[in-house]
Design a protein around this motif. Structure first.
Motif, PDB file in Angstrom:
ATOM      1  N   LYS A 108     -86.816 -23.532 -17.726  1.00  0.00           N
ATOM      2  CA  LYS A 108     -86.682 -24.150 -19.045  1.00  0.00           C
ATOM      3  C   LYS A 108     -86.410 -25.646 -18.925  1.00  0.00           C
ATOM      4  O   LYS A 108     -87.023 -26.468 -19.627  1.00  0.00           O
ATOM      5  N   LEU A 109     -85.486 -26.013 -18.039  1.00  0.00           N
ATOM      6  CA  LEU A 109     -85.161 -27.434 -17.870  1.00  0.00           C
ATOM      7  C   LEU A 109     -86.347 -28.212 -17.327  1.00  0.00           C
ATOM      8  O   LEU A 109     -86.631 -29.321 -17.786  1.00  0.00           O
ATOM      9  N   ALA A 110     -87.033 -27.637 -16.330  1.00  0.00           N
ATOM     10  CA  ALA A 110     -88.188 -28.324 -15.742  1.00  0.00           C
ATOM     11  C   ALA A 110     -89.273 -28.541 -16.784  1.00  0.00           C
ATOM     12  O   ALA A 110     -89.847 -29.638 -16.894  1.00  0.00           O
ATOM     13  N   VAL A 111     -89.590 -27.496 -17.568  1.00  0.00           N
ATOM     14  CA  VAL A 111     -90.621 -27.624 -18.612  1.00  0.00           C
ATOM     15  C   VAL A 111     -90.205 -28.669 -19.641  1.00  0.00           C
ATOM     16  O   VAL A 111     -91.021 -29.492 -20.084  1.00  0.00           O
ATOM     17  N   ALA A 112     -88.935 -28.641 -20.037  1.00  0.00           N
ATOM     18  CA  ALA A 112     -88.452 -29.608 -21.027  1.00  0.00           C
ATOM     19  C   ALA A 112     -88.585 -31.034 -20.515  1.00  0.00           C
ATOM     20  O   ALA A 112     -89.039 -31.937 -21.235  1.00  0.00           O
ATOM     21  N   PHE A 113     -88.216 -31.265 -19.264  1.00  0.00           N
ATOM     22  CA  PHE A 113     -88.308 -32.607 -18.700  1.00  0.00           C
ATOM     23  C   PHE A 113     -89.754 -33.062 -18.563  1.00  0.00           C
ATOM     24  O   PHE A 113     -90.078 -34.231 -18.801  1.00  0.00           O
ATOM     25  N   ILE A 114     -90.642 -32.156 -18.160  1.00  0.00           N
ATOM     26  CA  ILE A 114     -92.054 -32.518 -18.013  1.00  0.00           C
ATOM     27  C   ILE A 114     -92.650 -32.880 -19.371  1.00  0.00           C
ATOM     28  O   ILE A 114     -93.408 -33.849 -19.497  1.00  0.00           O
ATOM     29  N   ILE A 115     -92.309 -32.100 -20.396  1.00  0.00           N
ATOM     30  CA  ILE A 115     -92.787 -32.422 -21.748  1.00  0.00           C
ATOM     31  C   ILE A 115     -92.270 -33.784 -22.189  1.00  0.00           C
ATOM     32  O   ILE A 115     -93.010 -34.583 -22.800  1.00  0.00           O
ATOM     33  N   LEU A 116     -91.025 -34.070 -21.876  1.00  0.00           N
ATOM     34  CA  LEU A 116     -90.468 -35.382 -22.216  1.00  0.00           C
ATOM     35  C   LEU A 116     -91.210 -36.502 -21.500  1.00  0.00           C
ATOM     36  O   LEU A 116     -91.481 -37.566 -22.083  1.00  0.00           O
ATOM     37  N   ILE A 117     -91.560 -36.282 -20.244  1.00  0.00           N
ATOM     38  CA  ILE A 117     -92.309 -37.298 -19.492  1.00  0.00           C
ATOM     39  C   ILE A 117     -93.679 -37.528 -20.137  1.00  0.00           C
ATOM     40  O   ILE A 117     -94.124 -38.670 -20.304  1.00  0.00           O
ATOM     41  N   LEU A 118     -94.347 -36.433 -20.481  1.00  0.00           N
ATOM     42  CA  LEU A 118     -95.676 -36.566 -21.103  1.00  0.00           C
ATOM     43  C   LEU A 118     -95.585 -37.300 -22.440  1.00  0.00           C
ATOM     44  O   LEU A 118     -96.406 -38.188 -22.733  1.00  0.00           O
ATOM     45  N   LEU A 119     -94.619 -36.929 -23.263  1.00  0.00           N
ATOM     46  CA  LEU A 119     -94.466 -37.594 -24.557  1.00  0.00           C
ATOM     47  C   LEU A 119     -94.129 -39.069 -24.394  1.00  0.00           C
ATOM     48  O   LEU A 119     -94.675 -39.932 -25.095  1.00  0.00           O
ATOM     49  N   SER A 120     -93.230 -39.361 -23.464  1.00  0.00           N
ATOM     50  CA  SER A 120     -92.859 -40.768 -23.259  1.00  0.00           C
ATOM     51  C   SER A 120     -94.033 -41.563 -22.717  1.00  0.00           C
ATOM     52  O   SER A 120     -94.231 -42.730 -23.094  1.00  0.00           O
ATOM     53  N   SER A 121     -94.848 -40.946 -21.851  1.00  0.00           N
ATOM     54  CA  SER A 121     -96.025 -41.632 -21.325  1.00  0.00           C
ATOM     55  C   SER A 121     -97.037 -41.902 -22.439  1.00  0.00           C
ATOM     56  O   SER A 121     -97.624 -42.992 -22.509  1.00  0.00           O
ATOM     57  N   LEU A 122     -97.243 -40.883 -23.300  1.00  0.00           N
ATOM     58  CA  LEU A 122     -98.186 -41.059 -24.409  1.00  0.00           C
ATOM     59  C   LEU A 122     -97.725 -42.146 -25.368  1.00  0.00           C
ATOM     60  O   LEU A 122     -98.511 -43.014 -25.772  1.00  0.00           O
ATOM     61  N   LEU A 123     -96.447 -42.118 -25.733  1.00  0.00           N
ATOM     62  CA  LEU A 123     -95.905 -43.148 -26.633  1.00  0.00           C
ATOM     63  C   LEU A 123     -95.979 -44.528 -26.000  1.00  0.00           C
ATOM     64  O   LEU A 123     -96.260 -45.521 -26.672  1.00  0.00           O
TER      65      LEU A 123
END
Length: 430
Positions: free
Chosen positions: A7-22
Motif C-alpha cells: 500500500k505504501l509503495a503504491v501510494a508513493f509511486i502514484i505521488l511520484i507520477l502525479l508530481s511528475s505530471l504536474l
C-alpha cells in the motif's frame, strides 16, 4: 488482505507520477525559456533565408521548401494573409527587420520577414507544439526518475515496515500464549518507541502470566488441603464404633478446617476487591493511636495464650483515612507478630511523628525470616520456610501491602533469622 508495504509503495509511486505530471504541465505552460528559444530558432532560420536569398539564385519558393524541416515550416504569405500585418509591422519588415506574432495556442509564435516583395513566415509545423517539445526533452529523465524513485521507495518502505512486521508476528505469538518474544529495534523514532513499549508490555504480561499460574497453583493447594481434611474426617465420623472422644475431636477438626476455608475465601474476596479499587472511598478523621490500642485488645485471646509482654509507645496522632481498612492492616501485622513470637515473648509497638506524617513500628523477637523470604512476603499465598509450621494462608501481608498502596503509604521490613522482625509503616497525616 494487502500488505502495508505494498500500500505504501503504491501510494508513493502514484505521488511520484502525479508530481511528475504536474511538474511537466507547469513547465510547459510557464516556460519562458522555451518560448524564447522558439523565437531565437525562428530568427536564426530567418537570417539563413536572407543569406540564401542574397548569395544564391534560388527563388523564394525554393528557399521555403529547402528551409522547412522536421520542427519548423517556412511559407510565403498569400495576399489575404498579408492583410493581418499592420502598417507599423509592415514598415519594420521593409526595413529588413523581423516581427513576431502569436501563433496557435500552445504553439508559441510565428516569425515574419520580407524577402524581395514576399513576406515569409516561419512557424512550428502543424503537428508540433510546446507540449511535444517539452515532452521530447523530459520524457527520458522523467521515466528514469519514476523508475529509480519507485525502486528506491520500495526498498525504503520494505525497510521501514520491517519492525511493524516483527510487531505483527510477535503479537500473533502472544495470542498463542507465548510471552518469550522480544523485538530488537534500537532507533529512537516513533516505531522505536512503539517497540520499546511493546517489549515492556510483553514483560508485564509475562509477569502477570507467571503470577496467574502461581495464583491458580496456590489457590488449588490452599483449598485442597482443608477440603481433603474435612472429607476424610467426615468419613471417619460415619463409623458406628467411633468413641465419643474421637467423634468430638474429628468434629473439632472439621470445624477448624471449615473456618480456615471461610477465612481464606473472605481474604481472597477482600484482596480481589482492593486490587480493582484505585482510590480510597471512605475518608474519615480518627485517632490512630487509639485504633492501634483497640486492635491489641481485640487480639487479647491470641497473645494471652503465649503470655506475650507488650511495650507500647504511641504518640497522639489524628489522621484522615479509611478507618476500617487501616484496622485490617494493624490486625494482620499484630497477628503475624504474635504467631512468630515464642511463649513469654515480647512485642514493641510504637507511633512517632515525622515531618510529613507518622511512623508505626511493630517489632517482635520471634523466629525472624531469611533475606529470600523477606523479598517475597508480600506475594499472594507465599509462605516462607519459617512459616510452614504456623497456621496461615499467605494472604495477610498481600492485603496489608495493597491497603497501604491505596493510602500512598510505605512499609519497610527488617528481619533476621532467630532475631525477630520489625514492620515499619509510614503514613501521611492528611
Amino acid at each position: 488482505m494487502k500488505k502495508i508495504s505494498v500500500k505504501l509503495a503504491v501510494a508513493f509511486i502514484i505521488l511520484i507520477l502525479l508530481s511528475s505530471l504536474l511538474s511537466f504541465l507547469t513547465s510547459a505552460v510557464y516556460m519562458p525559456n522555451l518560448q524564447q528559444e522558439i523565437k531565437e530558432s525562428q530568427e536564426a532560420i530567418g537570417i539563413l533565408i536572407k543569406d540564401l536569398s542574397e548569395k544564391t539564385d534560388l527563388s523564394n519558393e525554393e528557399i521555403s521548401d529547402i528551409i522547412s524541416w522536421y520542427t519548423y515550416e517556412t511559407s510565403i504569405l498569400t495576399h489575404e494573409e498579408e492583410a493581418y500585418i499592420n502598417e507599423q509591422e509592415y514598415l519594420i519588415l521593409l526595413d529588413g527587420g523581423m516581427i513576431h506574432k502569436p501563433f496557435r495556442r500552445f504553439s508559441g509564435v510565428s516569425t515574419y520577414l520580407m524577402i524581395d516583395d514576399d513576406i515569409m513566415r516561419i512557424q512550428l509545423r502543424q503537428n508540433q507544439n510546446i507540449w511535444k517539445i517539452a515532452a521530447s526533452r523530459i520524457w527520458f529523465p522523467g521515466i528514469s526518475f519514476v523508475i529509480i524513485g519507485s525502486v528506491l521507495i520500495i526498498f525504503v518502505v520494505r525497510h521501514a515496515v520491517r519492525p511493524i512486521i516483527k510487531l505483527t508476528n510477535a503479537t500473533r505469538e502472544i495470542t498463542l500464549g507465548n510471552f518469550d518474544v522480544e523485538i530488537n529495534y534500537n532507533n529512537k523514532d516513533e516505531i522505536g518507541q512503539l517497540t520499546t513499549n511493546f517489549n515492556r508490555m510483553i514483560n508485564e504480561l509475562k509477569k502477570i502470566d507467571t503470577l496467574r499460574k502461581d495464583f491458580v497453583s496456590n489457590v488449588s493447594h490452599e483449598f485442597k488441603t482443608p477440603i481433603a481434611s474435612i472429607q476424610g474426617f467426615a468419613q471417619l465420623l460415619q463409623q458406628d464404633d467411633l468413641s465419643d472422644e474421637n467423634r468430638k475431636e474429628y468434629a473439632r477438626i472439621i470445624s477448624e478446617e471449615s473456618s480456615r476455608l471461610s477465612h481464606l475465601t473472605s481474604s481472597m474476596l477482600k484482596l480481589s476487591k482492593l486490587e480493582n479499587q484505585e482510590i480510597i472511598q471512605k475518608h474519615k478523621g480518627f485517632y490512630l493511636d487509639e485504633q492501634i490500642r483497640k486492635c491489641i485488645l481485640l487480639l487479647e485471646p491470641e497473645w494471652s495464650k503465649k503470655s506475650i509482654d507488650w511495650e507500647i509507645n504511641l504518640d497522639r496522632a489524628m489522621i484522615t483515612a479509611d478507618e476500617e481498612l487501616l484496622q485490617q492492616v494493624w490486625i494482620n501485622l499484630l497477628i503475624n507478630a504474635i504467631k512468630f513470637s515464642s511463649n513469654d515473648g515480647k512485642i514493641i509497638v510504637s507511633l512517632n511523628h515525622l515531618k510529613e506524617g507518622v511512623e508505626i513500628s511493630i517489632r517482635d523477637f520471634g523466629k525472624g525470616m531469611s533475606s529470600k523470604t523477606k523479598e517475597r512476603i508480600f506475594e499472594k499465598f507465599y509462605q516462607g520456610e519459617e512459616a510452614h509450621d504456623v497456621e496461615g494462608s499467605g494472604l495477610g501481608l498481600s492485603l496489608v501491602k495493597r491497603i497501604l498502596d491505596l493510602h500512598g503509604a510505605q512499609i519497610n521490613v527488617e528481619s533476621s533469622l532467630g532475631e525477630g522482625s520489625e514492620f515499619s509503616v509510614t503514613l501521611n497525616i492528611n
